[in-house]
Design a protein around this motif. Structure first.
Motif, PDB file in Angstrom:
ATOM      1  N   THR A   1       0.841  -1.200   0.000  1.00 36.60           N
ATOM      2  CA  THR A   1       0.000   0.000   0.000  1.00 36.60           C
ATOM      3  C   THR A   1       0.875   1.248   0.000  1.00 36.60           C
ATOM      4  N   ASP A   2       0.329   2.343  -0.522  1.00 31.67           N
ATOM      5  CA  ASP A   2       1.067   3.599  -0.536  1.00 31.67           C
ATOM      6  C   ASP A   2       0.862   4.350   0.777  1.00 31.67           C
ATOM      7  N   ASN A   3       1.373   5.589   0.856  1.00 27.60           N
ATOM      8  CA  ASN A   3       1.308   6.337   2.109  1.00 27.60           C
ATOM      9  C   ASN A   3      -0.118   6.749   2.480  1.00 27.60           C
ATOM     10  N   LYS A   4      -1.063   6.610   1.561  1.00 27.45           N
ATOM     11  CA  LYS A   4      -2.461   6.922   1.837  1.00 27.45           C
ATOM     12  C   LYS A   4      -3.279   5.668   2.125  1.00 27.45           C
ATOM     13  N   GLY A   5      -2.630   4.527   2.116  1.00 25.47           N
ATOM     14  CA  GLY A   5      -3.323   3.275   2.399  1.00 25.47           C
ATOM     15  C   GLY A   5      -3.942   2.607   1.197  1.00 25.47           C
ATOM     16  N   ASN A   6      -3.713   3.155  -0.001  1.00 30.32           N
ATOM     17  CA  ASN A   6      -4.262   2.550  -1.215  1.00 30.32           C
ATOM     18  C   ASN A   6      -3.419   1.347  -1.631  1.00 30.32           C
ATOM     19  N   VAL A   7      -4.073   0.270  -2.002  1.00 29.17           N
ATOM     20  CA  VAL A   7      -3.370  -0.922  -2.451  1.00 29.17           C
ATOM     21  C   VAL A   7      -2.748  -0.657  -3.819  1.00 29.17           C
ATOM     22  N   THR A   8      -1.453  -0.919  -3.955  1.00 29.44           N
ATOM     23  CA  THR A   8      -0.771  -0.756  -5.247  1.00 29.44           C
ATOM     24  C   THR A   8      -0.612  -2.098  -5.958  1.00 29.44           C
ATOM     25  N   THR A   9      -0.194  -3.119  -5.227  1.00 32.44           N
ATOM     26  CA  THR A   9      -0.087  -4.464  -5.799  1.00 32.44           C
ATOM     27  C   THR A   9      -0.568  -5.499  -4.783  1.00 32.44           C
ATOM     28  N   HIS A  10      -1.117  -6.567  -5.303  1.00 35.45           N
ATOM     29  CA  HIS A  10      -1.573  -7.691  -4.464  1.00 35.45           C
ATOM     30  C   HIS A  10      -1.041  -8.974  -5.089  1.00 35.45           C
ATOM     31  N   THR A  11      -0.166  -9.641  -4.356  1.00 34.16           N
ATOM     32  CA  THR A  11       0.438 -10.891  -4.817  1.00 34.16           C
ATOM     33  C   THR A  11      -0.141 -12.047  -4.018  1.00 34.16           C
ATOM     34  N   ARG A  12      -0.520 -13.109  -4.679  1.00 28.24           N
ATOM     35  CA  ARG A  12      -1.049 -14.268  -3.965  1.00 28.24           C
ATOM     36  C   ARG A  12      -0.464 -15.550  -4.538  1.00 28.24           C
ATOM     37  N   LEU A  13      -0.321 -16.528  -3.659  1.00 27.88           N
ATOM     38  CA  LEU A  13       0.182 -17.839  -4.069  1.00 27.88           C
ATOM     39  C   LEU A  13      -0.898 -18.596  -4.817  1.00 27.88           C
ATOM     40  N   VAL A  14      -0.546 -19.147  -5.970  1.00 29.26           N
ATOM     41  CA  VAL A  14      -1.473 -19.968  -6.746  1.00 29.26           C
ATOM     42  C   VAL A  14      -1.310 -21.432  -6.366  1.00 29.26           C
ATOM     43  N   GLN A  15      -0.066 -21.908  -6.317  1.00 27.89           N
ATOM     44  CA  GLN A  15       0.220 -23.296  -5.968  1.00 27.89           C
ATOM     45  C   GLN A  15       1.703 -23.435  -5.662  1.00 27.89           C
ATOM     46  N   PHE A  16       2.048 -24.514  -4.971  1.00 25.89           N
ATOM     47  CA  PHE A  16       3.462 -24.851  -4.831  1.00 25.89           C
ATOM     48  C   PHE A  16       3.645 -26.332  -5.129  1.00 25.89           C
ATOM     49  N   ILE A  17       4.796 -26.657  -5.703  1.00 24.16           N
ATOM     50  CA  ILE A  17       5.059 -28.010  -6.184  1.00 24.16           C
ATOM     51  C   ILE A  17       6.438 -28.443  -5.721  1.00 24.16           C
ATOM     52  N   LYS A  18       6.527 -29.661  -5.249  1.00 22.89           N
ATOM     53  CA  LYS A  18       7.820 -30.231  -4.886  1.00 22.89           C
ATOM     54  C   LYS A  18       8.513 -30.714  -6.160  1.00 22.89           C
ATOM     55  N   LEU A  19       9.799 -30.398  -6.271  1.00 22.19           N
ATOM     56  CA  LEU A  19      10.557 -30.794  -7.453  1.00 22.19           C
ATOM     57  C   LEU A  19      12.028 -30.898  -7.096  1.00 22.19           C
ATOM     58  N   LYS A  20      12.840 -31.114  -8.101  1.00 22.60           N
ATOM     59  CA  LYS A  20      14.291 -31.127  -7.915  1.00 22.60           C
ATOM     60  C   LYS A  20      14.912 -30.378  -9.077  1.00 22.60           C
ATOM     61  N   LYS A  21      15.651 -29.311  -8.753  1.00 22.42           N
ATOM     62  CA  LYS A  21      16.293 -28.527  -9.807  1.00 22.42           C
ATOM     63  C   LYS A  21      17.633 -28.023  -9.312  1.00 22.42           C
ATOM     64  N   LEU A  22      18.618 -28.110 -10.185  1.00 16.61           N
ATOM     65  CA  LEU A  22      19.978 -27.702  -9.850  1.00 16.61           C
ATOM     66  C   LEU A  22      20.453 -26.654 -10.853  1.00 16.61           C
ATOM     67  N   ILE A  23      20.919 -25.517 -10.334  1.00 11.00           N
ATOM     68  CA  ILE A  23      21.529 -24.483 -11.171  1.00 11.00           C
ATOM     69  C   ILE A  23      23.001 -24.414 -10.823  1.00 11.00           C
ATOM     70  N   MET A  24      23.864 -24.456 -11.852  1.00  9.13           N
ATOM     71  CA  MET A  24      25.307 -24.431 -11.639  1.00  9.13           C
ATOM     72  C   MET A  24      25.913 -23.242 -12.361  1.00  9.13           C
ATOM     73  N   ILE A  25      26.809 -22.542 -11.675  1.00  6.91           N
ATOM     74  CA  ILE A  25      27.487 -21.373 -12.237  1.00  6.91           C
ATOM     75  C   ILE A  25      28.988 -21.538 -12.061  1.00  6.91           C
ATOM     76  N   ASP A  26      29.719 -21.269 -13.106  1.00  6.51           N
ATOM     77  CA  ASP A  26      31.181 -21.391 -13.070  1.00  6.51           C
ATOM     78  C   ASP A  26      31.765 -20.501 -11.977  1.00  6.51           C
ATOM     79  N   LYS A  27      32.600 -21.075 -11.125  1.00 11.11           N
ATOM     80  CA  LYS A  27      33.204 -20.313 -10.028  1.00 11.11           C
ATOM     81  C   LYS A  27      34.143 -19.219 -10.508  1.00 11.11           C
ATOM     82  N   ASN A  28      34.638 -19.341 -11.720  1.00 12.39           N
ATOM     83  CA  ASN A  28      35.582 -18.357 -12.246  1.00 12.39           C
ATOM     84  C   ASN A  28      34.903 -17.135 -12.844  1.00 12.39           C
ATOM     85  N   CYS A  29      33.566 -17.142 -12.889  1.00 12.48           N
ATOM     86  CA  CYS A  29      32.847 -15.996 -13.423  1.00 12.48           C
ATOM     87  C   CYS A  29      33.022 -14.792 -12.502  1.00 12.48           C
ATOM     88  N   LYS A  30      33.108 -13.617 -13.075  1.00  7.82           N
ATOM     89  CA  LYS A  30      33.260 -12.385 -12.303  1.00  7.82           C
ATOM     90  C   LYS A  30      31.975 -11.615 -12.272  1.00  7.82           C
TER      91      LYS A  30
END
Length: 220
Positions: free
Chosen positions: A191-220
């Motif tokens: 909400t803003d300084n006047k109490g007006n809602v600017t954005t409303h985010t809500r959860l739709v669903q959550f799912i159990k999974l397995k995911k791996l992200i790998m990044i090269d250690k030498n990256c700057k």
């Protein structure tokens, strides 16, 4: 075949320690965002990939017809970002050679905000923790356009931390050892300084999974 895939996946994790930094996720949360300022604007969707055992990173993903946009945010302000073809994203392990990166250099100071614990919120007969992070000074809120954020948290996964992006002010309050409840985000109302809602985010669903992200250690 499934057993062979799992063995290969575990082997890949063990080998990444030599040249790559790995980030393992075991849940994905799908969120819907409504922009209350621009009437009639379309609802947006994004996905948060989290680890239920490590609060220090989160991956935020959006998609269009052909591409997936990825943003891996780390505790301390570092982040990596880039795009990938949809067909390349929906696999268990992704190795990124040297994605684009940056550092969040400016964030609002915690001293400009205060955290208030509210009574639990009931949604569809379920009870969820509710806290509010709001500007300390009304004048600063008006001049600097600081917003008030309502966090409604769900801890049905029994997390030991609030699963928020490490650059989120609610997460930073938790790191400061203040009373931010554990769990994942169920709803978020800004909400803003006047109490007006600017954005409303809500959860739709959550799912159990397995995911791996790998990044090269030498990256700057």
């Amino acid at each position: 075949m499934k057993a062979l895939v799992q063995i290969a996946f575990l082997l890949l994790i063990s080998l990444t320690g030599y040249s790559q930094k790995s980030y393992l996720f075991d849940y994905v949360m799908e969120y819907e965002v409504v922009n209350a300022i621009e009437k009639g604007s379309p609802k947006l969707r994004y996905y948060c990939f989290i680890s239920s055992t490590d609060s220090r990173y989160m991956m935020i993903v959006t998609e269009n017809d052909k591409e997936v946009r990825m943003r891996l945010v780390l505790e301390g302000g570092r982040y990596y970002y880039g795009t990938i073809a949809k067909e390349d994203f929906f696999v268990e392990a992704i190795s990124l050679k040297c994605p684009r990166s940056g550092t969040i250099s400016e964030t609002e100071k915690l001293r400009n905000f205060q955290l208030e614990t509210k009574s639990d919120t009931v949604i569809n007969s379920g009870s969820f923790s509710h806290v509010v992070v709001q500007p300390v000074s009304r004048k600063k809120a008006e001049n600097r356009k600081l917003f008030t954020t309502h966090y409604i948290m769900d801890n049905s996964l029994y997390l030991n931390f609030p699963s928020l992006s490490p650059d989120d002010i609610g997460y930073r309050f938790w790191k400061d050892k203040q009373t931010m409840p554990n769990g994942f985000l169920k709803e978020c109302i800004v909400t803003d300084n006047k109490g007006n809602v600017t954005t409303h985010t809500r959860l739709v669903q959550f799912i159990k999974l397995k995911k791996l992200i790998m990044i090269d250690k030498n990256c700057k």
